[in-house]
Design a protein around this motif. Sequence first.
Motif, PDB file in Angstrom:
ATOM      1  N   VAL A 155      24.161   7.800  20.413  1.00  0.00           N
ATOM      2  CA  VAL A 155      25.327   8.517  19.900  1.00  0.00           C
ATOM      3  C   VAL A 155      25.569   8.097  18.457  1.00  0.00           C
ATOM      4  N   GLY A 156      25.885   9.080  17.608  1.00  0.00           N
ATOM      5  CA  GLY A 156      26.109   8.826  16.187  1.00  0.00           C
ATOM      6  C   GLY A 156      25.325   9.836  15.371  1.00  0.00           C
ATOM      7  N   ALA A 157      25.697   9.968  14.094  1.00  0.00           N
ATOM      8  CA  ALA A 157      25.035  10.961  13.255  1.00  0.00           C
ATOM      9  C   ALA A 157      24.922  10.508  11.806  1.00  0.00           C
ATOM     10  N   GLY A 158      25.045   9.207  11.592  1.00  0.00           N
ATOM     11  CA  GLY A 158      24.881   8.653  10.245  1.00  0.00           C
ATOM     12  C   GLY A 158      23.434   8.219  10.040  1.00  0.00           C
ATOM     13  N   ALA A 161      22.163   5.959  12.908  1.00  0.00           N
ATOM     14  CA  ALA A 161      21.811   6.686  14.131  1.00  0.00           C
ATOM     15  C   ALA A 161      20.481   7.414  13.942  1.00  0.00           C
ATOM     16  N   ARG A 180      28.910  14.376  17.368  1.00  0.00           N
ATOM     17  CA  ARG A 180      30.238  14.912  17.719  1.00  0.00           C
ATOM     18  C   ARG A 180      30.647  16.158  16.935  1.00  0.00           C
ATOM     19  N   ARG A 185      26.034  13.301   9.305  1.00  0.00           N
ATOM     20  CA  ARG A 185      26.425  12.618   8.083  1.00  0.00           C
ATOM     21  C   ARG A 185      25.201  11.996   7.368  1.00  0.00           C
ATOM     22  N   ILE A 242      27.514   4.136  15.720  1.00  0.00           N
ATOM     23  CA  ILE A 242      28.615   4.903  15.118  1.00  0.00           C
ATOM     24  C   ILE A 242      29.321   4.140  13.995  1.00  0.00           C
ATOM     25  N   HIS A 244      30.281   0.481  11.633  1.00  0.00           N
ATOM     26  CA  HIS A 244      30.636  -0.939  11.754  1.00  0.00           C
ATOM     27  C   HIS A 244      32.090  -1.198  11.421  1.00  0.00           C
ATOM     28  N   ARG A 289      26.856  -2.382   1.318  1.00  0.00           N
ATOM     29  CA  ARG A 289      26.422  -3.010   2.572  1.00  0.00           C
ATOM     30  C   ARG A 289      24.932  -3.370   2.617  1.00  0.00           C
TER      31      ARG A 289
HETATM   32  P1  NDP Z   1      28.404   5.902   9.109  1.00  0.00           P
HETATM   33  O1  NDP Z   1      29.832   5.515   9.017  1.00  0.00           O
HETATM   34  O2  NDP Z   1      27.719   6.467   7.920  1.00  0.00           O
HETATM   35  O3  NDP Z   1      28.221   6.969  10.273  1.00  0.00           O
HETATM   36  C1  NDP Z   1      28.818   6.813  11.512  1.00  0.00           C
HETATM   37  C2  NDP Z   1      28.467   8.031  12.353  1.00  0.00           C
HETATM   38  O4  NDP Z   1      28.993   7.839  13.650  1.00  0.00           O
HETATM   39  C3  NDP Z   1      29.077   9.324  11.806  1.00  0.00           C
HETATM   40  O5  NDP Z   1      28.147  10.375  11.933  1.00  0.00           O
HETATM   41  C4  NDP Z   1      30.272   9.550  12.716  1.00  0.00           C
HETATM   42  O6  NDP Z   1      30.573  10.903  12.955  1.00  0.00           O
HETATM   43  C5  NDP Z   1      29.804   8.931  14.011  1.00  0.00           C
HETATM   44  N1  NDP Z   1      30.910   8.449  14.820  1.00  0.00           N
HETATM   45  C6  NDP Z   1      31.899   7.592  14.448  1.00  0.00           C
HETATM   46  N2  NDP Z   1      32.726   7.353  15.476  1.00  0.00           N
HETATM   47  C7  NDP Z   1      32.261   8.080  16.520  1.00  0.00           C
HETATM   48  C8  NDP Z   1      32.682   8.259  17.846  1.00  0.00           C
HETATM   49  N3  NDP Z   1      33.754   7.630  18.320  1.00  0.00           N
HETATM   50  N4  NDP Z   1      31.975   9.086  18.635  1.00  0.00           N
HETATM   51  C9  NDP Z   1      30.881   9.722  18.160  1.00  0.00           C
HETATM   52  N5  NDP Z   1      30.410   9.591  16.915  1.00  0.00           N
HETATM   53  C10 NDP Z   1      31.104   8.782  16.100  1.00  0.00           C
HETATM   54  O7  NDP Z   1      27.661   4.576   9.654  1.00  0.00           O
HETATM   55  P2  NDP Z   1      26.138   4.157   9.582  1.00  0.00           P
HETATM   56  O8  NDP Z   1      26.079   2.862  10.310  1.00  0.00           O
HETATM   57  O9  NDP Z   1      25.244   5.231  10.028  1.00  0.00           O
HETATM   58  O10 NDP Z   1      25.860   3.907   8.042  1.00  0.00           O
HETATM   59  C11 NDP Z   1      26.653   3.005   7.294  1.00  0.00           C
HETATM   60  C12 NDP Z   1      26.201   3.012   5.829  1.00  0.00           C
HETATM   61  O11 NDP Z   1      24.900   2.441   5.698  1.00  0.00           O
HETATM   62  C13 NDP Z   1      26.097   4.424   5.269  1.00  0.00           C
HETATM   63  O12 NDP Z   1      26.508   4.413   3.932  1.00  0.00           O
HETATM   64  C14 NDP Z   1      24.633   4.738   5.373  1.00  0.00           C
HETATM   65  O13 NDP Z   1      24.199   5.712   4.447  1.00  0.00           O
HETATM   66  C15 NDP Z   1      24.007   3.370   5.111  1.00  0.00           C
HETATM   67  N6  NDP Z   1      22.676   3.258   5.747  1.00  0.00           N
HETATM   68  C16 NDP Z   1      21.577   3.530   5.002  1.00  0.00           C
HETATM   69  C17 NDP Z   1      20.312   3.456   5.543  1.00  0.00           C
HETATM   70  C18 NDP Z   1      19.152   3.754   4.681  1.00  0.00           C
HETATM   71  O14 NDP Z   1      19.346   4.192   3.567  1.00  0.00           O
HETATM   72  N7  NDP Z   1      17.937   3.555   5.153  1.00  0.00           N
HETATM   73  C19 NDP Z   1      20.088   3.091   6.944  1.00  0.00           C
HETATM   74  C20 NDP Z   1      21.322   2.847   7.678  1.00  0.00           C
HETATM   75  C21 NDP Z   1      22.551   2.950   7.074  1.00  0.00           C
HETATM   76  P3  NDP Z   1      31.208  11.844  11.822  1.00  0.00           P
HETATM   77  O15 NDP Z   1      30.072  12.178  10.906  1.00  0.00           O
HETATM   78  O16 NDP Z   1      31.681  13.004  12.612  1.00  0.00           O
HETATM   79  O17 NDP Z   1      32.306  11.060  11.183  1.00  0.00           O
END
Ligand code: NDP
Length: 313
Positions: A155-158, A161, A180, A185, A242, A244, A289
């Motif tokens: 679950v998640g779309a960042g 995930a 969701r 994202r 989802i 941190h 981060r």
């Molecule tokens: P993010 O905050 O970017 O994404 C969190 C994701 O989880 C969003 O898609 C959000 O949905 C979803 N979410 C949050 N709460 C819920 C919930 N209760 N139920 C379902 N879905 C939920 O976190 P990440 O850990 O993915 O990334 C953090 C940062 O680190 C970002 O800036 C990212 O770009 C960076 N990063 C970079 C990487 C790379 O460049 N290789 C690798 C990993 C991370 P919604 O979109 O709807 O808000």
Amino acid sequence: MSNKEIEKVHLLIIGSGPAGYTAAIYAARANMKPVLYQGIQPGGQLTITTEVENYPGYPEGIQGPEMMINFEKQAVRMGADIRYGMATKVDFSVQPYRVEIDEENWIEADAVIISTGASAKWLGIESEQRLNGFGVSACAVCDGFFFRGKEVAIVGAGDTAAEEALYLSKLCTHVHMIVRRDAMRASKVMQDRVLNAPNITVYWNSETDEILGEHKVEGVRIKNTKDNTTQDVAIGGFFVAIGHKPNSDIFKGFIDMDETGYIKTIPGTSKTNLEGVFAAGDVQDKNYRQAVTAAGSGCMAALDAERYLSTKA
Ligand code: NDP
């Protein structure tokens, strides 16, 4: 709190990720005799990653856990006092500042560097908590191995995930990705990789209604929030990715934070609202981060602490 239980230190560093260890290296070299408490996860988040390819100085890359052992060794070699233990409470209303370790010993410090990092967020549903460690995980890289040859959900779309879904798609037969909204994202390149992976199915506008299974994960009930239908999918592992949360709870009431708990620092410095308390790394950084930015801010905190302590002396 009786006086005989209180140890006095010059500089206390709380947390052992790149920020904390870098602060310890600089502070020890500057003869500040830093004492560092490692917290519940010595080495921090990098200990649950595999290869780090973007930390300068390692042309071939390095494993996260190995890198953190190197950070620790370097801090020890410089003379930092590295201890296993967790800061459980603080009293910053008095100086020297007081920090409770492992709910029993109090330490007094002339200056404190907070480098407690951030931790994975959870959905907060009952089945997630009950099955945590029994198929529910917040780290695909750590636990994906256990689900080799099985179907899993994430679950998640960042970016996390997306990265973890791709990682799992190489180990597992199928990855069910629960998103969701009707969009991700994650960066475009990561989205494309996910959408082009033959064994990843994305469930848009969907949430986790329930993780199924009595003693271990056996399935997930996915709810489509557009039409309110649900479907049960058989899986062996359920991954949460989802985002941190900064590990700043114990400082609430003393240290200024934003609405999500990230510690506020004076721009361009590691200074908090309290003189002599500094913050470095992910606990004060929701934008970058990265290991290298955390290490850089740990260096800033040690230099700020040194200036503060020498002025005070
Ligand atoms: P993010 O905050 O970017 O994404 C969190 C994701 O989880 C969003 O898609 C959000 O949905 C979803 N979410 C949050 N709460 C819920 C919930 N209760 N139920 C379902 N879905 C939920 O976190 P990440 O850990 O993915 O990334 C953090 C940062 O680190 C970002 O800036 C990212 O770009 C960076 N990063 C970079 C990487 C790379 O460049 N290789 C690798 C990993 C991370 P919604 O979109 O709807 O808000």
